[in-house]
Write a protein that holds these residues in place. Structure first.
Motif, mmCIF file in Angstrom:
data_model
loop_
_atom_site.group_PDB
_atom_site.id
_atom_site.type_symbol
_atom_site.label_atom_id
_atom_site.label_comp_id
_atom_site.label_asym_id
_atom_site.label_seq_id
_atom_site.Cartn_x
_atom_site.Cartn_y
_atom_site.Cartn_z
ATOM 1 N N LEU A 1 -0.090 -12.407 6.740
ATOM 2 C CA LEU A 1 0.651 -12.576 5.488
ATOM 3 C C LEU A 1 -0.275 -12.905 4.323
ATOM 4 O O LEU A 1 -0.079 -12.415 3.198
ATOM 5 C CB LEU A 1 1.702 -13.671 5.655
ATOM 6 C CG LEU A 1 2.879 -13.322 6.582
ATOM 7 C CD1 LEU A 1 3.748 -14.547 6.822
ATOM 8 C CD2 LEU A 1 3.711 -12.192 5.996
ATOM 9 N N ASP A 2 -1.292 -13.718 4.562
ATOM 10 C CA ASP A 2 -2.262 -14.006 3.495
ATOM 11 C C ASP A 2 -3.016 -12.742 3.092
ATOM 12 O O ASP A 2 -3.264 -12.508 1.902
ATOM 13 C CB ASP A 2 -3.258 -15.075 3.962
ATOM 14 C CG ASP A 2 -2.688 -16.486 3.881
ATOM 15 O OD1 ASP A 2 -1.704 -16.687 3.138
ATOM 16 O OD2 ASP A 2 -3.214 -17.385 4.564
ATOM 17 N N LEU A 3 -3.369 -11.915 4.066
ATOM 18 C CA LEU A 3 -4.086 -10.680 3.748
ATOM 19 C C LEU A 3 -3.200 -9.707 2.976
ATOM 20 O O LEU A 3 -3.661 -9.047 2.031
ATOM 21 C CB LEU A 3 -4.590 -10.027 5.040
ATOM 22 C CG LEU A 3 -5.760 -10.738 5.733
ATOM 23 C CD1 LEU A 3 -6.020 -10.128 7.105
ATOM 24 C CD2 LEU A 3 -7.017 -10.671 4.877
ATOM 25 N N VAL A 4 -1.935 -9.603 3.354
ATOM 26 C CA VAL A 4 -1.020 -8.726 2.612
ATOM 27 C C VAL A 4 -0.869 -9.214 1.175
ATOM 28 O O VAL A 4 -0.865 -8.425 0.225
ATOM 29 C CB VAL A 4 0.351 -8.651 3.306
ATOM 30 C CG1 VAL A 4 1.378 -7.968 2.411
ATOM 31 C CG2 VAL A 4 0.237 -7.896 4.621
ATOM 32 N N ALA A 5 -0.735 -10.534 1.004
ATOM 33 C CA ALA A 5 -0.621 -11.082 -0.346
ATOM 34 C C ALA A 5 -1.862 -10.762 -1.172
ATOM 35 O O ALA A 5 -1.782 -10.402 -2.356
ATOM 36 C CB ALA A 5 -0.399 -12.593 -0.286
ATOM 37 N N GLY A 6 -3.046 -10.882 -0.553
ATOM 38 C CA GLY A 6 -4.271 -10.525 -1.251
ATOM 39 C C GLY A 6 -4.324 -9.052 -1.591
ATOM 40 O O GLY A 6 -4.776 -8.667 -2.689
ATOM 41 N N CYS B 1 -6.138 -1.234 0.003
ATOM 42 C CA CYS B 1 -5.882 -0.528 1.259
ATOM 43 C C CYS B 1 -6.699 -1.117 2.403
ATOM 44 O O CYS B 1 -6.208 -1.256 3.526
ATOM 45 C CB CYS B 1 -6.189 0.954 1.091
ATOM 46 S SG CYS B 1 -5.060 1.811 -0.015
ATOM 47 N N ALA B 2 -7.956 -1.475 2.120
ATOM 48 C CA ALA B 2 -8.791 -2.061 3.165
ATOM 49 C C ALA B 2 -8.221 -3.395 3.635
ATOM 50 O O ALA B 2 -8.154 -3.679 4.836
ATOM 51 C CB ALA B 2 -10.214 -2.255 2.642
ATOM 52 N N THR B 3 -7.781 -4.219 2.695
ATOM 53 C CA THR B 3 -7.226 -5.525 3.048
ATOM 54 C C THR B 3 -5.913 -5.371 3.790
ATOM 55 O O THR B 3 -5.628 -6.096 4.755
ATOM 56 C CB THR B 3 -7.025 -6.371 1.773
ATOM 57 O OG1 THR B 3 -8.254 -6.443 1.056
ATOM 58 C CG2 THR B 3 -6.579 -7.779 2.128
ATOM 59 N N PHE B 4 -5.086 -4.406 3.364
ATOM 60 C CA PHE B 4 -3.818 -4.158 4.042
ATOM 61 C C PHE B 4 -4.064 -3.683 5.469
ATOM 62 O O PHE B 4 -3.345 -4.068 6.395
ATOM 63 C CB PHE B 4 -3.014 -3.138 3.263
ATOM 64 C CG PHE B 4 -1.634 -2.902 3.804
ATOM 65 C CD1 PHE B 4 -0.780 -3.953 4.046
ATOM 66 C CD2 PHE B 4 -1.193 -1.616 4.077
ATOM 67 C CE1 PHE B 4 0.495 -3.750 4.536
ATOM 68 C CE2 PHE B 4 0.078 -1.400 4.570
ATOM 69 C CZ PHE B 4 0.922 -2.459 4.802
ATOM 70 N N GLY B 5 -5.094 -2.848 5.669
ATOM 71 C CA GLY B 5 -5.425 -2.408 7.017
ATOM 72 C C GLY B 5 -5.813 -3.568 7.910
ATOM 73 O O GLY B 5 -5.438 -3.619 9.092
#
Length: 411
Positions: A278-283, A297-301
């Motif tokens: 969830l923290d990565l999606v928020a970022g 896109c990289a962070t969402f992956g």
């Protein structure tokens, strides 16, 4: 007879044993024997308190790894059939009774959190109120304020800030000077978030600064954080994640993204898979708002890698939101092409390209068009190939249909 497993108690016993599968069988039997002894009037000591703490800790670890929809009914059964009789028993000292009530409050608080994660907000609020009552009865300094802090966080998440600032302030007042520095930092950073929500930017930033100073101070001293203060794991990542929400509320997306990624990097990823995701999606969402598509896109992956096996309404909503945020970039001529050896996809296998027709270049991970999670896919503007003598495939058809072709085949 009390304590005997019969037809009436079989469902509860089954749920209990399944939930406790991670513990040694002898230890599970020991917990059951202590509960049975409490029902017969035996005096309860710290051994029983530690047994309850260990079980609640096991449920908490399972919740963080697999989401709030795992083990909820088993936790209800354990609290009802094992912890409640212990709370009604006779204790050697008042301090042991306080510790048992605090452990029970922690268990009900976890039940509220699991309901919150499953999208059952009204049920979560009722569990929080029950947890608050047990914390008040325990009399342990700061524990009741911590539950008030949680209720303030729930109101902020649901965009119902009417009483959030009052809850956060009262919770902080009940903890200030009575708990260790790291735990006080948890209270202050949530208070900062409520200040930011009400438009008090300077006060919010000042409170964030105080929270960070307390966190560093307590970390250097090696303060011992109470069990209820570790409801979401180590203190530092919790402070970083909430600080990110403060910056996001104030419109500082660069600082917010950095704090989200810092929080995700400092948590043990194997144990806290859901909150890391969830923290990565928020970022990733904040990167997207700043126009940094490749980093988003990289962070969402990376976030998707942590979501495997997690049953959580919040993670599903996060994925849905991210898909919607990426949709405008698809419509602008961005194409996605999966790596067919890396993940499941329901589409047909790749077609062999004609010589001279260039497809999109490999860049960053994102979600595939079929809704399947694909690890390596490309996201780049589609360019026409150099062969212009012949009629270009797809020419003369409406743009919306050509966009579908580009989206599916990459040309």
């Amino acid at each position: 007879m009390e304590g005997r497993v019969g037809p009436q108690t079989l469902p509860a016993a089954s749920a209990y044993s399944v939930a406790a599968a991670a513990l040694p069988l002898a230890y599970v039997r020991d917990i059951a024997e202590r509960t049975a002894a409490a029902r017969t009037g035996q005096v309860i000591g710290m051994a029983e308190v530690n047994a309850v703490r260990d079980m609640i800790g096991m449920f908490s670890d399972m919740d963080e790894r697999h989401g709030g929809q795992h083990g909820c009914s088993a936790l209800v059964t354990y609290l009802r059939d094992d912890v409640a009789p212990l709370c009604r028993g006779r204790f050697r000292t008042d301090e042991i009774r306080a510790q048992m009530l605090s452990a029970a409050s922690r268990g009900v608080h976890l039940l509220g959190w699991k309901s919150y994660d499953a999208g059952q907000q009204g049920l979560a609020q009722r569990y929080y109120l029950q947890s608050y009552g047990l914390a008040v009865e325990s009399g342990l300094p700061g524990h009741d304020g911590f539950v008030m802090r949680t209720m303030a966080m729930q109101g902020l998440k649901l965009h119902r800030p009417e009483h959030c600032q009052g809850l956060a302030e009262t919770g902080l007042t009940r903890a200030k000077g009575r708990v260790d520095s790291q735990t006080e930092a948890l209270f202050r950073v949530v208070h900062a978030h409520t200040l930011a929500k009400t438009g008090l930017s300077a006060a919010a930033l000042a409170e964030v600064g105080r929270a960070r100073a307390l966190l560093e101070q307590g970390s250097q001293r090696g303060d011992e954080v109470p069990l209820w203060g570790l409801a979401w794991g180590p203190v530092a990542p919790s402070v970083f994640s909430r600080t990110a929400k403060v910056f996001e509320t104030l419109g500082d997306h660069r600082s917010a993204a950095a704090e989200y990624l810092h929080a995700a990097a400092t948590r043990p990823a194997g144990t806290y898979a859901r909150i890391v995701a969830l923290d990565l999606v928020a970022g990733a969402e904040l990167y997207l708002k700043r126009g940094r598509i490749e980093q988003a896109c990289a962070t969402f992956g990376q976030a998707m890698d942590h979501m495997e096996g997690v049953r959580s309404v919040r993670t599903r909503k996060a994925v849905k939101t991210m898909r919607a945020d990426l949709a405008p970039f698809r419509a602008r001529g961005f194409a996605a092409r999966p790596s067919w050896t890396s993940g499941p996809c329901r589409s047909s296998p790749p077609r062999r390209r004609r010589p001279g027709v260039r497809g999109p270049a490999e860049v960053t991970p994102v979600l595939g068009w079929s809704g399947a999670v694909v690890r390596d896919i490309s996201l780049a503007p589609v360019r026409d190939g150099p062969c212009r003598a012949k009629r270009r495939r797809g020419a003369g058809i409406p743009d919306r249909f050509r966009a579908a072709r580009v989206w599916r085949y990459g040309y």
